[in-house]
Design an enzyme around this catalytic site. Sequence first.
Site, PDB file in Angstrom:
ATOM      1  N   PHE A  86     -77.916   5.763 -54.516  1.00 18.47           N
ATOM      2  CA  PHE A  86     -77.413   7.126 -54.624  1.00 18.47           C
ATOM      3  C   PHE A  86     -76.334   7.111 -55.707  1.00 18.47           C
ATOM      4  O   PHE A  86     -75.416   6.303 -55.655  1.00 18.47           O
ATOM      5  CB  PHE A  86     -76.829   7.576 -53.279  1.00 18.47           C
ATOM      6  CG  PHE A  86     -76.538   9.037 -53.219  1.00 18.47           C
ATOM      7  CD1 PHE A  86     -77.521   9.939 -52.863  1.00 18.47           C
ATOM      8  CD2 PHE A  86     -75.278   9.509 -53.547  1.00 18.47           C
ATOM      9  CE1 PHE A  86     -77.257  11.299 -52.825  1.00 18.47           C
ATOM     10  CE2 PHE A  86     -75.009  10.874 -53.513  1.00 18.47           C
ATOM     11  CZ  PHE A  86     -76.006  11.766 -53.141  1.00 18.47           C
ATOM     12  N   ASP A  96     -72.549   0.498 -48.256  1.00 18.42           N
ATOM     13  CA  ASP A  96     -72.678   1.931 -48.030  1.00 18.42           C
ATOM     14  C   ASP A  96     -73.688   2.107 -46.889  1.00 18.42           C
ATOM     15  O   ASP A  96     -74.860   1.743 -47.013  1.00 18.42           O
ATOM     16  CB  ASP A  96     -73.173   2.589 -49.333  1.00 18.42           C
ATOM     17  CG  ASP A  96     -73.351   4.096 -49.204  1.00 18.42           C
ATOM     18  OD1 ASP A  96     -73.521   4.580 -48.070  1.00 18.42           O
ATOM     19  OD2 ASP A  96     -73.359   4.778 -50.243  1.00 18.42           O
ATOM     20  N   TYR A 100     -72.475  12.980 -41.475  1.00 20.65           N
ATOM     21  CA  TYR A 100     -73.205  14.256 -41.420  1.00 20.65           C
ATOM     22  C   TYR A 100     -74.714  14.070 -41.376  1.00 20.65           C
ATOM     23  O   TYR A 100     -75.450  15.031 -41.241  1.00 20.65           O
ATOM     24  CB  TYR A 100     -72.808  15.188 -42.583  1.00 20.65           C
ATOM     25  CG  TYR A 100     -72.745  14.533 -43.944  1.00 20.65           C
ATOM     26  CD1 TYR A 100     -73.884  14.187 -44.644  1.00 20.65           C
ATOM     27  CD2 TYR A 100     -71.509  14.261 -44.534  1.00 20.65           C
ATOM     28  CE1 TYR A 100     -73.819  13.588 -45.897  1.00 20.65           C
ATOM     29  CE2 TYR A 100     -71.417  13.656 -45.791  1.00 20.65           C
ATOM     30  CZ  TYR A 100     -72.586  13.318 -46.463  1.00 20.65           C
ATOM     31  OH  TYR A 100     -72.510  12.712 -47.695  1.00 20.65           O
ATOM     32  N   LYS A 101     -75.192  12.832 -41.534  1.00 17.49           N
ATOM     33  CA  LYS A 101     -76.639  12.606 -41.507  1.00 17.49           C
ATOM     34  C   LYS A 101     -77.061  12.255 -40.069  1.00 17.49           C
ATOM     35  O   LYS A 101     -77.103  13.103 -39.204  1.00 17.49           O
ATOM     36  CB  LYS A 101     -77.005  11.484 -42.480  1.00 17.49           C
ATOM     37  CG  LYS A 101     -76.672  11.787 -43.940  1.00 17.49           C
ATOM     38  CD  LYS A 101     -77.063  10.612 -44.810  1.00 17.49           C
ATOM     39  CE  LYS A 101     -76.551  10.749 -46.241  1.00 17.49           C
ATOM     40  NZ  LYS A 101     -77.210  11.795 -47.001  1.00 17.49           N
ATOM     41  N   ARG A 118     -89.547  13.057 -49.080  1.00 13.40           N
ATOM     42  CA  ARG A 118     -88.774  12.175 -48.207  1.00 13.40           C
ATOM     43  C   ARG A 118     -88.690  12.803 -46.815  1.00 13.40           C
ATOM     44  O   ARG A 118     -88.308  13.958 -46.669  1.00 13.40           O
ATOM     45  CB  ARG A 118     -87.379  12.060 -48.829  1.00 13.40           C
ATOM     46  CG  ARG A 118     -86.636  10.810 -48.534  1.00 13.40           C
ATOM     47  CD  ARG A 118     -85.329  10.787 -49.309  1.00 13.40           C
ATOM     48  NE  ARG A 118     -84.470  11.919 -48.988  1.00 13.40           N
ATOM     49  CZ  ARG A 118     -83.139  11.860 -48.919  1.00 13.40           C
ATOM     50  NH1 ARG A 118     -82.511  10.742 -49.145  1.00 13.40           N
ATOM     51  NH2 ARG A 118     -82.423  12.919 -48.633  1.00 13.40           N
TER      52      ARG A 118
HETATM   53  C1  LIG Z   1     -76.213   6.598 -50.032  1.00 16.25           C
HETATM   54  C2  LIG Z   1     -75.190   7.643 -50.270  1.00 16.25           C
HETATM   55  N1  LIG Z   1     -73.998   7.282 -50.769  1.00 16.25           N
HETATM   56  C3  LIG Z   1     -73.046   8.195 -51.039  1.00 16.25           C
HETATM   57  C4  LIG Z   1     -73.243   9.543 -50.798  1.00 16.25           C
HETATM   58  C5  LIG Z   1     -72.165  10.520 -51.130  1.00 16.25           C
HETATM   59  O1  LIG Z   1     -71.438  10.816 -50.001  1.00 16.25           O
HETATM   60  P1  LIG Z   1     -70.229  11.860 -49.994  1.00 16.25           P
HETATM   61  O2  LIG Z   1     -70.673  13.058 -50.756  1.00 16.25           O
HETATM   62  O3  LIG Z   1     -70.037  12.153 -48.543  1.00 16.25           O
HETATM   63  O4  LIG Z   1     -69.062  11.194 -50.605  1.00 16.25           O
HETATM   64  C6  LIG Z   1     -74.465   9.961 -50.249  1.00 16.25           C
HETATM   65  C7  LIG Z   1     -74.706  11.380 -49.951  1.00 16.25           C
HETATM   66  O5  LIG Z   1     -75.726  11.810 -49.479  1.00 16.25           O
HETATM   67  C8  LIG Z   1     -75.460   8.981 -49.999  1.00 16.25           C
HETATM   68  O6  LIG Z   1     -76.662   9.333 -49.514  1.00 16.25           O
END
Ligand SMILES: Cc1ncc(COP(=O)(O)O)c(C=O)c1O
Length: 410
Positions: free
Chosen positions: A125, A195, A220-221, A369
């Site tokens: 991500f 992460d 939130y997921k 997805r």
């Molecule tokens: C794997 C991963 N890392 C980081 C993030 C970013 O998270 P945030 O916007 O809560 O900082 C996300 C957001 O969906 C994510 O899926």
Amino acid sequence: MRPTLTDAQTLDDQDTLADFKAHFALPDGMLYLDGNSLGAQPNAAREALDATRDQWRDSLIGGWNQGWFDAPERLGNLLAPLIGASEGEVLVSDTITLNLFKLLGYITESQERARPIILSEGGNFPADGYIAEGFCHSAGFEHGVLPEGAALEEHLSDQVAVVVLSQVNYRTGQLRDMAEVNRRIHAKGAEVIWDLAHSAGALAVDLAGSGARYAVGCTYKYLNGGPGAPGFVYVRSDRQQAGWQPLSGWHGHAKPFAFDADYAPASGMTRFRTGTHSALAYAPLEASLKLWQQVDMAALRAKSLALTDLFRACLADLFEAHGIEDITPAPAQRGSQVGLVQREHGYAIVQALIKRGVIGDYREPGLMRFGFTPLYLSHADVWHAAEQFREVVESGEYRDPRFQTRTEVT
Ligand SMILES: Cc1ncc(COP(=O)(O)O)c(C=O)c1O
């Protein structure tokens, strides 16, 4: 043989997690396969939000001494057992983005900045790479990218300070062997920040057992904390007294209400706080985490694999004729999602499914997805979702012009 609805219902009859579904509010007729983006609303979360709204009205500033102020540590302790951490090792605060930045500063300071390179992974991500880049830019480090699929050893050296890795890849659902990766990176004298965005609440994360020292994640997921719910940061207890984290806000001060002119970090995880947090955002998450205390994580994992396999088995005969590639990893390397790639029509198929109440999402290029959340999805739900998918694809319904227009959030 394609599974029948009766097969799915038989699995539901044996499902020890089936009762959790009643704890969630889901719109009638919706089959929600997007809990890997935003989890569903626990009924208790709505009640907690109402109660906190009333507390704000009735207690005003007094609310901070009625549980609002210490929520980051209290919720951290509720979350800890779900990710293999101990009490006092998790702080619920800010976002993955901010927590990653804090950890990069904290770790490199404790290494006395002796190693100049921060590695993030290609194909992750992008937020994690952006933050690694931004940190390097502002703190004078060099940013390196570990290309997707590359051997870790080729990029590790005594110059690498920290590697930022996802336990489960957001696109492919690929699950890393956390213990093995920790061992290899620590053996080179570098640190890993994990992460956990797509693993916390999706499977039984074992931070302690795998030797992990640092992690970040969101709630939130799969953890159903609500849109924009606070993230979390994990630092193993023996690494907690190293020094400063760079976002040295007043809530992370040893004595925030002494209003000293100079910063002094609080002890333990409290130093990873920054500024005033949203009491309203913590309320639904706390309710959700209380529900999570009752979840058997081994049963959760078994059901997640059963749901993803069921969806794929229901659709397998369609793939070749319709140019769909199933990129879902094998069970031992799978998060809790199914990835189907149709480069030309993937976006439109997802839009047509959404119109029918089957909610998945789309990621470039061509990836449909589907996230599987064992607490509120039954096997029969998954069977029905697969049937809708079949109808959309076989009828060519997705070719309708209204499914071709891109929305801002996909
Ligand atoms: C794997 C991963 N890392 C980081 C993030 C970013 O998270 P945030 O916007 O809560 O900082 C996300 C957001 O969906 C994510 O899926």
